[in-house]
Motif scaffolding. Structure first.
Motif, mmCIF file in Angstrom:
data_model
loop_
_atom_site.group_PDB
_atom_site.id
_atom_site.type_symbol
_atom_site.label_atom_id
_atom_site.label_comp_id
_atom_site.label_asym_id
_atom_site.label_seq_id
_atom_site.Cartn_x
_atom_site.Cartn_y
_atom_site.Cartn_z
ATOM 1 N N LYS A 14 1.039 -1.248 -0.078
ATOM 2 C CA LYS A 14 0.052 -0.053 0.027
ATOM 3 C C LYS A 14 0.858 1.400 -0.060
ATOM 4 N N PRO A 15 0.421 2.334 -0.549
ATOM 5 C CA PRO A 15 1.136 3.496 -0.837
ATOM 6 C C PRO A 15 1.540 4.064 0.898
ATOM 7 N N ARG A 16 2.636 4.441 1.096
ATOM 8 C CA ARG A 16 3.187 5.138 2.240
ATOM 9 C C ARG A 16 2.891 3.959 3.398
ATOM 10 N N ARG A 17 3.206 2.759 3.006
ATOM 11 C CA ARG A 17 3.269 1.608 4.044
ATOM 12 C C ARG A 17 4.653 0.809 4.020
ATOM 13 N N GLY A 18 5.423 1.363 2.983
ATOM 14 C CA GLY A 18 6.732 0.721 2.668
ATOM 15 C C GLY A 18 7.815 0.781 3.756
ATOM 16 N N ALA A 19 7.904 1.917 4.638
ATOM 17 C CA ALA A 19 8.525 2.204 5.682
ATOM 18 C C ALA A 19 8.601 1.332 6.861
ATOM 19 N N SER A 20 7.226 1.221 7.227
ATOM 20 C CA SER A 20 6.986 0.515 8.246
ATOM 21 C C SER A 20 6.924 -0.775 8.001
ATOM 22 N N LEU A 21 6.581 -1.457 6.889
ATOM 23 C CA LEU A 21 6.801 -2.714 6.600
ATOM 24 C C LEU A 21 8.524 -3.173 6.500
ATOM 25 N N THR A 22 9.228 -2.372 5.987
ATOM 26 C CA THR A 22 10.670 -2.480 6.201
ATOM 27 C C THR A 22 11.088 -2.533 7.581
ATOM 28 N N ARG A 23 10.654 -1.747 8.376
ATOM 29 C CA ARG A 23 10.974 -1.973 9.929
ATOM 30 C C ARG A 23 10.627 -3.224 10.505
ATOM 31 N N LEU A 24 9.427 -3.680 10.146
ATOM 32 C CA LEU A 24 8.819 -4.971 10.693
ATOM 33 C C LEU A 24 9.720 -6.244 10.029
ATOM 34 N N LEU A 25 9.986 -6.138 8.919
ATOM 35 C CA LEU A 25 10.798 -7.077 8.273
ATOM 36 C C LEU A 25 12.184 -7.402 8.783
ATOM 37 N N THR A 26 12.876 -6.127 9.102
ATOM 38 C CA THR A 26 14.074 -5.885 9.513
ATOM 39 C C THR A 26 14.080 -6.518 10.734
ATOM 40 N N LYS A 27 13.274 -6.222 11.756
ATOM 41 C CA LYS A 27 13.219 -6.800 12.952
ATOM 42 C C LYS A 27 13.251 -8.244 12.912
ATOM 43 N N THR A 92 -1.802 -14.295 13.263
ATOM 44 C CA THR A 92 -1.902 -12.744 13.357
ATOM 45 C C THR A 92 -0.559 -12.435 12.782
ATOM 46 N N GLY A 93 0.365 -12.975 12.692
ATOM 47 C CA GLY A 93 1.765 -12.720 12.165
ATOM 48 C C GLY A 93 1.560 -12.357 10.831
ATOM 49 N N LEU A 94 0.823 -13.187 10.015
ATOM 50 C CA LEU A 94 0.466 -13.062 8.613
ATOM 51 C C LEU A 94 0.084 -11.708 8.542
ATOM 52 N N ASP A 95 -1.001 -11.334 9.363
ATOM 53 C CA ASP A 95 -1.902 -10.009 9.319
ATOM 54 C C ASP A 95 -0.991 -9.014 9.620
ATOM 55 N N GLN A 96 0.179 -8.916 10.459
ATOM 56 C CA GLN A 96 0.908 -8.002 10.727
ATOM 57 C C GLN A 96 1.613 -7.567 9.339
ATOM 58 N N VAL A 97 2.216 -8.682 8.855
ATOM 59 C CA VAL A 97 2.911 -8.607 7.776
ATOM 60 C C VAL A 97 2.105 -7.894 6.300
ATOM 61 N N PHE A 98 1.183 -8.970 5.983
ATOM 62 C CA PHE A 98 0.546 -8.602 4.819
ATOM 63 C C PHE A 98 -0.591 -7.571 4.855
ATOM 64 N N SER A 99 -1.107 -7.245 5.942
ATOM 65 C CA SER A 99 -2.084 -6.028 5.826
ATOM 66 C C SER A 99 -1.085 -4.782 5.536
ATOM 67 N N HIS A 100 -0.043 -4.657 5.304
ATOM 68 C CA HIS A 100 0.634 -3.556 4.462
ATOM 69 C C HIS A 100 0.393 -3.566 3.121
ATOM 70 N N CYS A 101 -0.389 -4.756 2.473
ATOM 71 C CA CYS A 101 -0.579 -4.934 1.042
ATOM 72 C C CYS A 101 -1.885 -4.574 0.736
ATOM 73 N N GLN A 102 -1.878 -4.272 -0.632
ATOM 74 C CA GLN A 102 -3.125 -4.147 -1.307
ATOM 75 C C GLN A 102 -4.006 -5.494 -1.132
ATOM 76 N N GLY A 103 -5.335 -5.392 -0.893
ATOM 77 C CA GLY A 103 -6.316 -6.438 -1.198
ATOM 78 C C GLY A 103 -6.324 -7.492 0.029
ATOM 79 N N TYR A 104 -5.487 -7.160 1.252
ATOM 80 C CA TYR A 104 -5.701 -8.220 2.294
ATOM 81 C C TYR A 104 -6.899 -7.886 2.914
ATOM 82 N N PRO A 105 -7.507 -9.106 3.485
ATOM 83 C CA PRO A 105 -8.717 -8.668 4.179
ATOM 84 C C PRO A 105 -8.594 -7.968 5.224
#
Length: 423
Positions: A14-27, A92-105
């Motif tokens: 999703k737009p403007r969600r890349g930075a928070s997703l990067t922080r999550l994956l880096t951790k 819930t972990g999948l939710d944390q990761v993929f909720s940054h993405c278009q079309g996720y429930p």
């Protein structure tokens, strides 16, 4: 016999969600196996897995390309079972990761079914995949490593100095047979059943029969294609551009912590129908060769690759290559340059900026430093990378399999001596 499969899931960020997703994956990447979000080490079927963020970009015509989140895994068994396992493992972990993405429930609509449907809908097929040894499962790799350690401990605890090789082997066999947790090793791994062998034979016949049927059309077309390809090659631009120091440092920070390393590289495909058809055709041949010819520990002489895949992205405008390999990147590239340069050229010369080739397979990667700069420049950061057996090289794994095989197969004295050397 269980076969291996390359799973690739691609979702737009999703737009403007890349930075928070990067922080999550880096951790998460600090402990890919045991992190609290998506503990990949608990997956029973995954040999390797990775999560990558591809930043938003533009294609060669200046059209915008969205940022992508890519999940890749190399698994035993079916796609369906693996996706079910992912959802069951950490919904819930999948939710944390993929909720940054278009079309996720949305939060109120997240169920086992909707999560699985999202992952299924965003799964893409690879253009080609490579498996070091088809049929060798994660459980087999781990069990055979444990077997070798147990035998080594047994030998270290005894006095076998001067004992005949046959007697040492017999003692090892008695030790293994006496251990209930090791007795399985006295039998060879499960072989393919009749149905699986028949399916493999039919699959191996598929491409040759297809080419034979199309020969009346292909033979007149091939000279035209070759001439058009050569004209494209003559016009190709391949500027010598070194990777930046910052890019090199970021990649070096995630390399060489274990016996293995991840490699992920992305680049745009050269424009035009000729290059599209060439890239697609070459990958079809690569996939066939990897599946039916180079499927037992060696990719045309390169023995350090565990798994690899080539995947088209963005309506085939870009392609990503991902592998898990042993040793350093420098030795990995040298292996390819020295042993399969023609294959590198055939595949990667369809990417923008590759060193100039002639007739698809000549030149290219033989310009060693230009090729290495090209690869490093196109390598992308793998934020999360998981290996189920990070201390084992492909040669270690094969050696362990040969140790197991030596427990049940008849051997001459010379063969017994060679077998004992594996320990």
């Amino acid at each position: 016999m269980t076969e291996q499969r390359a799973v690739t899931i691609v979702a737009d960020v999703k737009p403007r969600r890349g930075a928070s997703l990067t922080r999550l994956l880096t951790k998460m990447g600090e402990d890919a196996a045991g992190n609290e979000v998506l503990p990949l080490g608990e997956l029973a079927s995954a040999h390797f897995a990775r999560l990558i963020i591809l930043d938003a970009a533009k294609d060669l015509d200046g059209n915008p390309l969205p940022a992508h989140l890519i999940y890749m895994s190399d698994i035993d068994g079916s796609l369906e079972n693996h996706l079910e396992e992912l959802v069951d493992l950490a919904p819930t972990g999948l939710d944390q990761v993929f909720s940054h993405c278009q079309g996720y429930p949305e939060a109120g609509a997240r169920t086992h079914m909707t999560r699985t449907a999202f992952l299924t809908d965003h799964t893409v097929n690879a253009g080609a995949t490579y498996v070091n040894t088809v049929g060798r499962t994660l459980r087999q790799v781990r069990d055979e490593a444990r077997l070798r350690e147990a035998i080594q401990t047994f030998l270290d605890s005894g006095d076998f100095e001067g004992v005949e090789p046959e007697a040492v082997r017999a003692a090892i066999r008695r030790f293994v047979q006496a251990r209930e947790d090791l007795r399985w090793a006295t039998e060879p791994p499960p072989a393919p059943g009749p149905a699986q062998r028949a399916a493999t034979i039919l699959g191996a016949l598929g491409l040759p029969l297809e080419l034979a049927a199309l020969a009346p059309v292909l033979l007149p077309v091939l000279p035209v294609w070759a001439l058009l390809l050569r004209l494209h090659e003559a016009r190709d631009s391949s500027p010598t551009i070194e990777p930046t120091d910052a890019h090199d440092r970021a990649l070096a920070a995630i390399e060489d912590f274990t016996a293995q390393n991840p490699f992920s590289a992305l680049g745009p495909r050269k424009p035009g129908l000729v290059r599209l058809l060439t890239a697609s055709g070459v990958l079809r041949l690569v996939d066939y060769g990897a599946r039916y010819i180079f499927n037992n520990g060696s990719l045309t002489g390169v023995k350090t690759i565990h798994f690899a895949r080539w995947v088209f992205l963005d309506d085939r405008r870009r392609m990503i290559f991902a592998s898990s390999y042993d040793g350093s990147l420098e030795s990995y590239m040298d292996d390819f340059i020295n042993q399969v340069w023609w294959g590198l050229n055939a595949v990667f010369s369809n990417g923008v900026g590759f060193p100039k080739t002639s007739w698809l397979v000549l030149g290219g990667s033989q310009h060693e430093q230009e090729f290495k700069d090209f690869l490093r420049r196109h390598e992308v950061l793998t934020q999360v990378w998981y290996s189920a057996y990070s201390d084992l090289t492909a040669l270690n794994i094969d050696n362990n399999a040969q140790i197991r095989a030596g427990l049940s197969s008849p051997m001459s004295r010379a063969e017994t001596e060679a077998w004992l050397q594996r320990l």
